[in-house]
Every structure is written in structure tokens, then in C-alpha cells.
Design a protein around this motif. Structure first.
Motif, mmCIF file in Angstrom:
data_model
loop_
_atom_site.group_PDB
_atom_site.id
_atom_site.type_symbol
_atom_site.label_atom_id
_atom_site.label_comp_id
_atom_site.label_asym_id
_atom_site.label_seq_id
_atom_site.Cartn_x
_atom_site.Cartn_y
_atom_site.Cartn_z
ATOM 1 N N ALA A 65 -15.449 0.816 -54.892
ATOM 2 C CA ALA A 65 -15.877 -0.202 -55.857
ATOM 3 C C ALA A 65 -16.055 0.426 -57.233
ATOM 4 C CB ALA A 65 -17.184 -0.827 -55.398
ATOM 5 N N ALA A 66 -15.699 -0.337 -58.253
ATOM 6 C CA ALA A 66 -15.819 0.143 -59.628
ATOM 7 C C ALA A 66 -16.225 -1.012 -60.532
ATOM 8 C CB ALA A 66 -14.502 0.747 -60.105
ATOM 9 N N ALA A 67 -16.814 -0.663 -61.662
ATOM 10 C CA ALA A 67 -17.135 -1.636 -62.708
ATOM 11 C C ALA A 67 -16.275 -1.317 -63.910
ATOM 12 C CB ALA A 67 -18.613 -1.568 -63.074
ATOM 13 N N SER A 85 -8.690 0.415 -56.232
ATOM 14 C CA SER A 85 -10.087 0.076 -56.516
ATOM 15 C C SER A 85 -10.262 -1.303 -57.116
ATOM 16 C CB SER A 85 -10.704 1.121 -57.444
ATOM 17 O OG SER A 85 -10.755 2.367 -56.788
ATOM 18 N N GLN A 86 -9.176 -1.966 -57.479
ATOM 19 C CA GLN A 86 -9.302 -3.315 -58.025
ATOM 20 C C GLN A 86 -9.710 -4.300 -56.940
ATOM 21 O OE1 GLN A 86 -6.433 -2.216 -56.976
ATOM 22 N NE2 GLN A 86 -5.217 -3.913 -56.228
ATOM 23 N N LEU A 87 -9.653 -3.891 -55.663
ATOM 24 C CA LEU A 87 -10.026 -4.787 -54.570
ATOM 25 C C LEU A 87 -11.512 -5.105 -54.595
ATOM 26 C CD1 LEU A 87 -7.860 -3.166 -51.764
ATOM 27 C CD2 LEU A 87 -7.326 -5.169 -53.180
ATOM 28 N N ASP A 88 -12.319 -4.190 -55.106
ATOM 29 C CA ASP A 88 -13.752 -4.436 -55.284
ATOM 30 C C ASP A 88 -14.116 -4.060 -56.717
ATOM 31 O OD1 ASP A 88 -16.416 -4.974 -55.033
ATOM 32 O OD2 ASP A 88 -16.831 -3.432 -53.540
ATOM 33 N N ALA A 104 -27.638 -7.782 -66.177
ATOM 34 C CA ALA A 104 -26.652 -8.065 -65.133
ATOM 35 C C ALA A 104 -26.265 -6.779 -64.400
ATOM 36 C CB ALA A 104 -25.421 -8.726 -65.739
ATOM 37 N N LEU A 105 -26.128 -5.695 -65.132
ATOM 38 C CA LEU A 105 -25.808 -4.407 -64.516
ATOM 39 C C LEU A 105 -26.917 -3.988 -63.555
ATOM 40 C CD1 LEU A 105 -24.134 -1.835 -64.177
ATOM 41 C CD2 LEU A 105 -25.197 -0.965 -66.263
ATOM 42 N N ARG A 106 -28.156 -4.106 -64.006
ATOM 43 C CA ARG A 106 -29.300 -3.740 -63.159
ATOM 44 C C ARG A 106 -29.297 -4.584 -61.878
ATOM 45 N NH1 ARG A 106 -33.081 -4.162 -66.664
ATOM 46 N NH2 ARG A 106 -33.182 -1.948 -67.122
ATOM 47 N N ALA A 107 -29.094 -5.904 -62.017
ATOM 48 C CA ALA A 107 -29.089 -6.784 -60.847
ATOM 49 C C ALA A 107 -27.967 -6.420 -59.878
ATOM 50 C CB ALA A 107 -28.965 -8.238 -61.299
ATOM 51 N N GLU A 108 -26.794 -6.115 -60.412
ATOM 52 C CA GLU A 108 -25.660 -5.738 -59.556
ATOM 53 C C GLU A 108 -25.933 -4.434 -58.818
ATOM 54 O OE1 GLU A 108 -21.832 -6.185 -57.828
ATOM 55 O OE2 GLU A 108 -23.083 -7.611 -58.929
ATOM 56 N N LEU A 109 -26.468 -3.436 -59.535
ATOM 57 C CA LEU A 109 -26.769 -2.150 -58.903
ATOM 58 C C LEU A 109 -27.840 -2.308 -57.827
ATOM 59 C CD1 LEU A 109 -26.680 0.222 -62.007
ATOM 60 C CD2 LEU A 109 -24.975 0.032 -60.187
ATOM 61 N N GLY A 115 -27.500 -3.064 -50.030
ATOM 62 C CA GLY A 115 -26.447 -3.159 -49.032
ATOM 63 C C GLY A 115 -25.737 -4.493 -49.026
ATOM 64 N N ASP A 116 -26.010 -5.339 -50.022
ATOM 65 C CA ASP A 116 -25.328 -6.631 -50.098
ATOM 66 C C ASP A 116 -23.819 -6.450 -50.295
ATOM 67 O OD1 ASP A 116 -27.889 -7.589 -49.960
ATOM 68 O OD2 ASP A 116 -27.974 -8.272 -52.043
ATOM 69 N N ARG A 117 -23.450 -5.418 -51.006
ATOM 70 C CA ARG A 117 -22.044 -5.089 -51.265
ATOM 71 C C ARG A 117 -21.936 -3.558 -51.307
ATOM 72 N NH1 ARG A 117 -23.464 -9.166 -54.293
ATOM 73 N NH2 ARG A 117 -23.832 -8.116 -56.236
ATOM 74 N N PRO A 118 -20.722 -3.035 -51.181
ATOM 75 C CA PRO A 118 -20.559 -1.573 -51.243
ATOM 76 C C PRO A 118 -21.033 -1.026 -52.592
ATOM 77 C CG PRO A 118 -18.543 -2.618 -50.451
ATOM 78 C CD PRO A 118 -19.453 -3.719 -50.920
ATOM 79 N N PRO A 119 -21.551 0.205 -52.603
ATOM 80 C CA PRO A 119 -22.015 0.781 -53.875
ATOM 81 C C PRO A 119 -20.864 1.009 -54.851
ATOM 82 C CG PRO A 119 -21.998 2.446 -52.141
ATOM 83 C CD PRO A 119 -21.671 1.130 -51.489
ATOM 84 N N LEU A 120 -21.183 0.895 -56.136
ATOM 85 C CA LEU A 120 -20.185 1.203 -57.163
ATOM 86 C C LEU A 120 -19.981 2.702 -57.208
ATOM 87 C CD1 LEU A 120 -21.416 -1.178 -60.011
ATOM 88 C CD2 LEU A 120 -19.320 -1.405 -58.684
ATOM 89 N N ARG A 121 -18.756 3.138 -57.172
ATOM 90 C CA ARG A 121 -18.432 4.565 -57.249
ATOM 91 C C ARG A 121 -18.232 5.016 -58.680
ATOM 92 N NH1 ARG A 121 -20.366 5.926 -52.708
ATOM 93 N NH2 ARG A 121 -19.269 5.165 -50.893
ATOM 94 N N MET A 122 -17.934 4.063 -59.557
ATOM 95 C CA MET A 122 -17.642 4.441 -60.931
ATOM 96 C C MET A 122 -18.000 3.307 -61.874
ATOM 97 S SD MET A 122 -14.083 5.782 -62.434
ATOM 98 C CE MET A 122 -13.719 5.585 -64.135
ATOM 99 N N LEU A 123 -18.702 3.671 -62.929
ATOM 100 C CA LEU A 123 -19.040 2.721 -63.996
ATOM 101 C C LEU A 123 -18.262 3.101 -65.226
ATOM 102 C CD1 LEU A 123 -22.891 2.426 -63.680
ATOM 103 C CD2 LEU A 123 -21.188 0.806 -62.919
#
Length: 123
Positions: A65-67, A85-88, A104-109, A115-123
Motif C-alpha cells: 500500500a502507498a499514498a 502498488s496501485q492496487l492499494d 485525513a492522513l492521521r485518520a487513514e494511518l 488493521g482495517d486496511r493494510p499498512p501504508l509502506r510508503m508516503l
């Protein structure tokens, strides 16, 4: 020096992906002497797009996952697509001044940390 460089064949060719060896060696020496940083590697890119692509290819595996913050260069999305990585891919909202929406970034992280979604590997 400029006139001499114009006559060199290497002036109009692409250089090594990780930068000219002489420049990389000088930067490593500067980091060692002036900053006390030793034993690392240095990469010099032709620009931000190449640097971004190198980071993506180094850090992400297919499906990670990436942002990607707006505005972005289309090349940045293409780099994420090359790794799968565009899949997530999370495209966070921007504020009217085009700065990232930190709330929004804080809420997503936080959601991803729960565990609601996979962790972001890259911002």
C-alpha cells in the motif's frame, strides 16, 4: 572546462543510474568528513522523477500500500503501477492551498494501524 566538456563523448550520453562515480565518491567523502556518516551508499539522480522511481522500486513490492499526494507527476503514479502498488493506492485529499490534509492522513494511518486496511509502506 565547459568547452572541453562539449567535446567529450560522455557529455551527451546517459550516465550511470546511480550517478557519476566521481561525484558519488566526493559526496561520500563529504558526508564522512563533515557529517560523521560513513559506510552508506550515495545515489545522484538526474531529477526528482528518477529519484522517486528509484525509491519506489527499492521500497515497495507488488501489492504494498502507498499514498500519493496531489498534485503529483504522472510518472509517480506510473512508478507505483510498475510495482503493483496501485492496487492499494490511497490518494489523500488536499486542502485548497494544495497542502496535504493532515487530519485525513492521521485518520487513514490510525485506521490502518487498527488493521482495517493494510499498512501504508510508503508516503
Amino acid at each position: 572546462a565547459g568547452v572541453a566538456a562539449m567535446g567529450e563523448r560522455s557529455t551527451s550520453l546517459y550516465g550511470p543510474d546511480d550517478g557519476l562515480p566521481e561525484l558519488r565518491a566526493a559526496l561520500k567523502e563529504k558526508l564522512r568528513v563533515e557529517n560523521g556518516i560513513d559506510g552508506g551508499e550515495v545515489m545522484v539522480t538526474a531529477g526528482a522523477n528518477q529519484a522517486y522511481t528509484n525509491v519506489v522500486l527499492s521500497l515497495l513490492d507488488a501489492g504494498d500500500a502507498a499514498a500519493l499526494f496531489r498534485p503529483y507527476y504522472f510518472n509517480h503514479l506510473m512508478a507505483l503501477q510498475m510495482t503493483g502498488s496501485q492496487l492499494d493506492l490511497w490518494l489523500p485529499p488536499s486542502l485548497p492551498d494544495l497542502q496535504p490534509d493532515i487530519g485525513a492522513l492521521r485518520a487513514e494511518l490510525e485506521a490502518r494501524a487498527r488493521g482495517d486496511r493494510p499498512p501504508l509502506r510508503m508516503l
